[in-house]
Design an enzyme around this catalytic site. Sequence first.
Site, short mmCIF file in Angstrom:
data_model
loop_
_atom_site.label_atom_id
_atom_site.label_comp_id
_atom_site.label_asym_id
_atom_site.label_seq_id
_atom_site.Cartn_x
_atom_site.Cartn_y
_atom_site.Cartn_z
N HIS A 1 21.39 -100.89 -76.88
CA HIS A 1 22.24 -102.07 -76.92
C HIS A 1 21.97 -102.89 -78.19
CE1 HIS A 1 24.34 -105.15 -74.15
NE2 HIS A 1 24.93 -105.00 -75.31
N CYS B 1 35.13 -93.88 -79.06
CA CYS B 1 34.60 -95.17 -79.48
C CYS B 1 33.07 -95.24 -79.39
CB CYS B 1 35.25 -96.31 -78.71
SG CYS B 1 35.05 -96.20 -76.92
C1 PEP Z 1 29.94 -95.32 -75.08
O1 PEP Z 1 29.32 -95.14 -74.03
O2 PEP Z 1 30.08 -94.43 -75.96
C2 PEP Z 1 30.56 -96.63 -75.37
C3 PEP Z 1 31.31 -96.80 -76.43
O3 PEP Z 1 30.29 -97.68 -74.54
P1 PEP Z 1 28.88 -98.46 -74.52
O4 PEP Z 1 28.13 -98.08 -75.76
O5 PEP Z 1 29.21 -99.91 -74.48
O6 PEP Z 1 28.28 -97.96 -73.26
#
Ligand code: PEP
Length: 432
Positions: free
Chosen positions: A4, A385
Amino acid sequence: MTSHAAVVARGMGAPCVSGCHEIEVDAGRETLTLLRSGKVLKKGDTITIDGATGEVMEGKVALIRSTSDANFQTVLEWADECRTMKVKANADTPNDARKARELGAEGIGLSRTEHMFFDPKRIDVVREMILANDKTERLAALEKLFVFQKEDMREIFEVMSGYPVTFRLLDPPLHEFLPSDAGDIAALAKRIGKDVTVVASKIKALEEVNPMLGLRGCRLGLAFPEITEMQARAVISAALEAKANGFDPRPEIMIPLVSVATELEVASALVHATAEAVMKAKGMEGQLKYKVGTMLELPRACLNARQLAPMIEFASFGTNDLTQSTFGFSRDDIGGFLPRYLEEKILDKDPFETIDVDGVGQLMRMAVDGVRGAEGGAKKLFGLCGEQGGDPKSLLFCQELGLDSVSCSPFRVPIARLAAAQAAIQQRKAQK
Ligand code: PEP
Ligand code: MG
């Protein structure tokens, strides 16, 4: 790459190295020990970090400011003419969105709505929502969050007028918003007018052994539908306001961490019902087009993507979670073995940085085939993403897979534009 802290820092354009197992930080003594050599650095000593490679260097490394002269712009324009995939940005605030547009993003592929809650003035309201004793208290806190969220969303729609903006419903485990230190818990209890022992025990109850596999993603909205309702209401209200202000909002609502079709059925029905109710209440029925989609970030969703197809207009591969759940590697905590794996060539690359085509890629391929093979599936849009969206090597695979777009942090948009063009050219050459 995908903890994160790293993801948030990258979005801000700040370098971050997290989970560095070769360094021990002693906060009390204000020292940092290099475990290999035993060398100790003190508070005030200078180090340089490279957020892209994870390197930590002693001393001050000479830096140059990046420039973007007319030649750079020309090359990017050439790239834009060649590429077939759209390049969007992962952007969570109006400022991120502005930066993303400046750097040529064609929309927002992922807005992590929880990041709108981190502002010091807002975080206690989120905590009130989490620590509410009952639904009435939770609804009161959600109503306060609605105001912040709708304002940010309206501004983002206005900055991104004419381009799609995908807002993802709340995803992270709730404990991420809560303090763990006893002093901080006591201060929070005082600020929100609750008994400290009650707050402490609620925080304890929210602790999870493996939070990444726990109460997060769509599970949150299914456990507390009022959260989904507030967020869908905020997106649609914000879009209607932006429209009334003369802009062209293109809202998309994305449901995260789905594994079975019924999760998506329930969540998407609530999103649609809320969106229609908001438009009806404002006398604007049918006047705003919006899309509902999902993230494909768990193996089960990819394996059964055909069943998800009827509920979605678009899907975006969340390759951070998909890599985590396919390998069984914790995205926050691979520093303990990954360097060794790379040194020993057990893995030839970090799969959180570059898509693992043989494993994760196979699941992605099954998902694309599943959705596109379903009735009406050819029209559904696919994006990516995860952090690999800004990695040139991964973009060739995205191109081969036929994705419509990739989304990465604003500062990686120019490189993604170039890499998407290179991928399109390489594919054309291969097909000749
Ligand atoms: C992912 O899991 O690739 C994503 C884009 O969401 P997050 O990183 O917020 O879990
Ligand atoms: Mg995810």
